[in-house]
Design a protein around this motif. Structure first.
Motif, PDB file in Angstrom:
ATOM      1  N   VAL A  86     -49.122  29.046 -90.415  1.00 17.06           N
ATOM      2  CA  VAL A  86     -48.805  29.722 -91.673  1.00 17.06           C
ATOM      3  C   VAL A  86     -49.795  30.870 -91.923  1.00 17.06           C
ATOM      4  N   TYR A  87     -51.052  30.685 -91.552  1.00 16.82           N
ATOM      5  CA  TYR A  87     -52.081  31.730 -91.661  1.00 16.82           C
ATOM      6  C   TYR A  87     -51.623  32.981 -90.913  1.00 16.82           C
ATOM      7  N   SER A  88     -51.160  32.810 -89.684  1.00 11.54           N
ATOM      8  CA  SER A  88     -50.677  33.945 -88.895  1.00 11.54           C
ATOM      9  C   SER A  88     -49.486  34.621 -89.565  1.00 11.54           C
ATOM     10  N   GLN A  89     -48.577  33.821 -90.119  1.00 17.27           N
ATOM     11  CA  GLN A  89     -47.409  34.382 -90.804  1.00 17.27           C
ATOM     12  C   GLN A  89     -47.819  35.123 -92.070  1.00 17.27           C
ATOM     13  N   PHE A  90     -48.760  34.541 -92.813  1.00 17.78           N
ATOM     14  CA  PHE A  90     -49.214  35.154 -94.061  1.00 17.78           C
ATOM     15  C   PHE A  90     -49.941  36.461 -93.761  1.00 17.78           C
ATOM     16  N   LEU A  91     -50.843  36.434 -92.792  1.00 20.66           N
ATOM     17  CA  LEU A  91     -51.610  37.629 -92.449  1.00 20.66           C
ATOM     18  C   LEU A  91     -50.697  38.747 -91.957  1.00 20.66           C
ATOM     19  N   SER A  92     -49.733  38.390 -91.149  1.00 24.30           N
ATOM     20  CA  SER A  92     -48.777  39.380 -90.661  1.00 24.30           C
ATOM     21  C   SER A  92     -47.992  39.990 -91.818  1.00 24.30           C
ATOM     22  N   GLY A  93     -47.538  39.152 -92.746  1.00 24.67           N
ATOM     23  CA  GLY A  93     -46.734  39.635 -93.862  1.00 24.67           C
ATOM     24  C   GLY A  93     -47.464  40.588 -94.769  1.00 24.67           C
ATOM     25  N   VAL A  94     -48.707  40.244 -95.140  1.00 22.49           N
ATOM     26  CA  VAL A  94     -49.432  41.107 -96.072  1.00 22.49           C
ATOM     27  C   VAL A  94     -50.014  42.332 -95.369  1.00 22.49           C
ATOM     28  N   THR A  95     -50.301  42.225 -94.080  1.00 19.99           N
ATOM     29  CA  THR A  95     -50.781  43.385 -93.330  1.00 19.99           C
ATOM     30  C   THR A  95     -49.703  44.456 -93.254  1.00 19.99           C
ATOM     31  N   GLU A  96     -48.476  44.012 -93.087  1.00 18.28           N
ATOM     32  CA  GLU A  96     -47.350  44.940 -93.030  1.00 18.28           C
ATOM     33  C   GLU A  96     -46.802  45.280 -94.418  1.00 18.28           C
ATOM     34  N   MET A  97     -47.394  44.707 -95.446  1.00 17.73           N
ATOM     35  CA  MET A  97     -46.966  44.914 -96.832  1.00 17.73           C
ATOM     36  C   MET A  97     -45.480  44.614 -97.031  1.00 17.73           C
ATOM     37  N   LYS A  98     -45.066  43.483 -96.528  1.00 14.09           N
ATOM     38  CA  LYS A  98     -43.680  43.061 -96.705  1.00 14.09           C
ATOM     39  C   LYS A  98     -43.431  42.633 -98.147  1.00 14.09           C
ATOM     40  N   VAL A 103     -42.392  31.166 -94.666  1.00  9.66           N
ATOM     41  CA  VAL A 103     -43.474  30.490 -93.971  1.00  9.66           C
ATOM     42  C   VAL A 103     -42.954  29.153 -93.452  1.00  9.66           C
ATOM     43  N   SER A 104     -43.548  28.683 -92.371  1.00  5.90           N
ATOM     44  CA  SER A 104     -43.049  27.482 -91.699  1.00  5.90           C
ATOM     45  C   SER A 104     -43.675  26.214 -92.276  1.00  5.90           C
ATOM     46  N   THR A 105     -43.664  26.103 -93.593  1.00  9.87           N
ATOM     47  CA  THR A 105     -44.107  24.890 -94.263  1.00  9.87           C
ATOM     48  C   THR A 105     -43.255  24.703 -95.502  1.00  9.87           C
ATOM     49  N   LYS A 106     -43.156  23.467 -95.960  1.00  7.10           N
ATOM     50  CA  LYS A 106     -42.448  23.166 -97.194  1.00  7.10           C
ATOM     51  C   LYS A 106     -43.432  22.707 -98.280  1.00  7.10           C
ATOM     52  N   ASP A 107     -44.709  22.840 -97.992  1.00  8.89           N
ATOM     53  CA  ASP A 107     -45.771  22.353 -98.884  1.00  8.89           C
ATOM     54  C   ASP A 107     -46.504  23.540 -99.508  1.00  8.89           C
ATOM     55  N   THR A 108     -46.398  23.688-100.814  1.00  9.40           N
ATOM     56  CA  THR A 108     -47.053  24.811-101.488  1.00  9.40           C
ATOM     57  C   THR A 108     -48.578  24.714-101.422  1.00  9.40           C
ATOM     58  N   GLU A 109     -49.106  23.495-101.273  1.00  7.82           N
ATOM     59  CA  GLU A 109     -50.560  23.349-101.149  1.00  7.82           C
ATOM     60  C   GLU A 109     -51.065  23.951 -99.839  1.00  7.82           C
ATOM     61  N   VAL A 110     -50.249  23.883 -98.809  1.00 10.33           N
ATOM     62  CA  VAL A 110     -50.603  24.519 -97.541  1.00 10.33           C
ATOM     63  C   VAL A 110     -50.723  26.029 -97.735  1.00 10.33           C
ATOM     64  N   VAL A 111     -49.775  26.603 -98.464  1.00  8.21           N
ATOM     65  CA  VAL A 111     -49.815  28.042 -98.724  1.00  8.21           C
ATOM     66  C   VAL A 111     -51.085  28.409 -99.498  1.00  8.21           C
ATOM     67  N   THR A 112     -51.471  27.576-100.456  1.00  8.65           N
ATOM     68  CA  THR A 112     -52.684  27.821-101.230  1.00  8.65           C
ATOM     69  C   THR A 112     -53.919  27.842-100.340  1.00  8.65           C
ATOM     70  N   ARG A 113     -54.043  26.845 -99.465  1.00  5.49           N
ATOM     71  CA  ARG A 113     -55.205  26.789 -98.570  1.00  5.49           C
ATOM     72  C   ARG A 113     -55.217  27.971 -97.607  1.00  5.49           C
TER      73      ARG A 113
END
Length: 277
Positions: A86-98, A103-113
């Motif tokens: 998810v880190y790789s997906q998040f970094l890619s998304g914000v780097t490209e300003m999408k 993200v490949s998780t269903k847990d919002t706490e994972v996204v927070t971390r």
């Protein structure tokens, strides 16, 4: 007789389809609406206080996916394998300003971390503000998550500001590498550059990112830490921002790897403008 049997079979089949459609109608309608929780996060460290806000986000669009294996980054290494993905997906998304990305998780706490880890590892993301998580439901079950980032600048503004920051950073790093030949001396020189250049100002704009350091020269602890980290990373050293408490107040500083060992560095407390006005 056979014709009548086929006709009866078709009638029964049609009736079954209609009944199934009616039965699943409500879950299907609920399912693909953008519902559940909207989690907006924006971190603020100013004058020793941390404020966390929930805000509505603006959308926009990013540049390249993670080009390194991630092992260079300290916060990344503390994550589980699911979180690293998810880190790789998040970094890619914000780097490209999408505007948005799944993200490949269903847990919002994972996204927070993951969000915290990305910000800790990547001071160059000065355009990143908060984010919103949108859940897609199948009945009462989360089917997937989508992230809608909040950006502090437009793409055009980001490109312009980035060029100014990189120009100054390249000058400082170039001089540092040319003048000093060991990691300690180089890190110390960057520390002194930040302390000499920046004044502590709890009212400074952009004080949570490196713009406050390289453009305005006025910031708070988070800006100090990220500016220092940005320059140290550009010298090829491992450095991460640490967010915690010091003397009972919220604070931010750095963790640097020099000569194979980890050391804490605190540019804010090195600045007498902050420690003894």
């Amino acid at each position: 007789m056979k014709a009548f049997g086929r006709f009866l079979y078709r009638v029964l089949l049609l009736a079954a389809v209609v009944l199934l459609a009616l039965y699943f109608r409500t879950p299907l309608q609920q399912n693909w609406q953008l519902l559940i929780e909207k989690i907006s996060r924006q971190e603020t460290f100013s004058d020793g206080q941390q404020e966390q806000k929930e805000e509505q986000v603006q959308k926009k669009e990013p540049v390249e996916s993670v080009s390194v294996n991630g092992e260079y980054y300290y916060a990344y290494r503390q994550l589980s394998q699911e979180e690293k993905t998810v880190y790789s997906q998040f970094l890619s998304g914000v780097t490209e300003m999408k505007d948005e990305f799944e993200v490949s998780t269903k847990d919002t706490e994972v996204v927070t971390r993951v969000y915290d880890a990305v910000l800790a590892d990547h001071p160059e993301l000065f355009w990143m503000g908060g984010y919103t998580v949108v859940s897609f439901l199948w009945g009462d079950t989360v089917h997937s998550l989508k992230v809608e980032p909040e950006y502090l600048y437009s793409l055009e503004e980001k490109i312009f500001i980035q060029s100014r920051i990189e120009e100054e950073a390249d000058r400082v790093v170039g001089e540092t590498l040319a003048e000093y030949d060991n990691e300690y001396q180089r890190v110390k020189h960057i520390f002194e550059y930040i302390v000499d250049k920046v004044d502590y100002d709890p009212h400074a704009s952009d004080n949570q990112n490196i713009c406050s350091i390289f453009l305005n020269a006025r910031s708070v602890c988070m800006g100090y830490a990220k500016g220092f980290q940005y320059l140290v990373q550009r010298m090829g050293l491992e450095c991460t921002t640490v967010a915690g408490t010091a003397q009972g107040e919220s604070h931010a500083w750095d963790l640097v790897r020099m000569e194979g060992e980890y050391y804490y560095v605190d540019p804010t407390w090195g600045d007498t403008n902050f420690t003894d006005p």
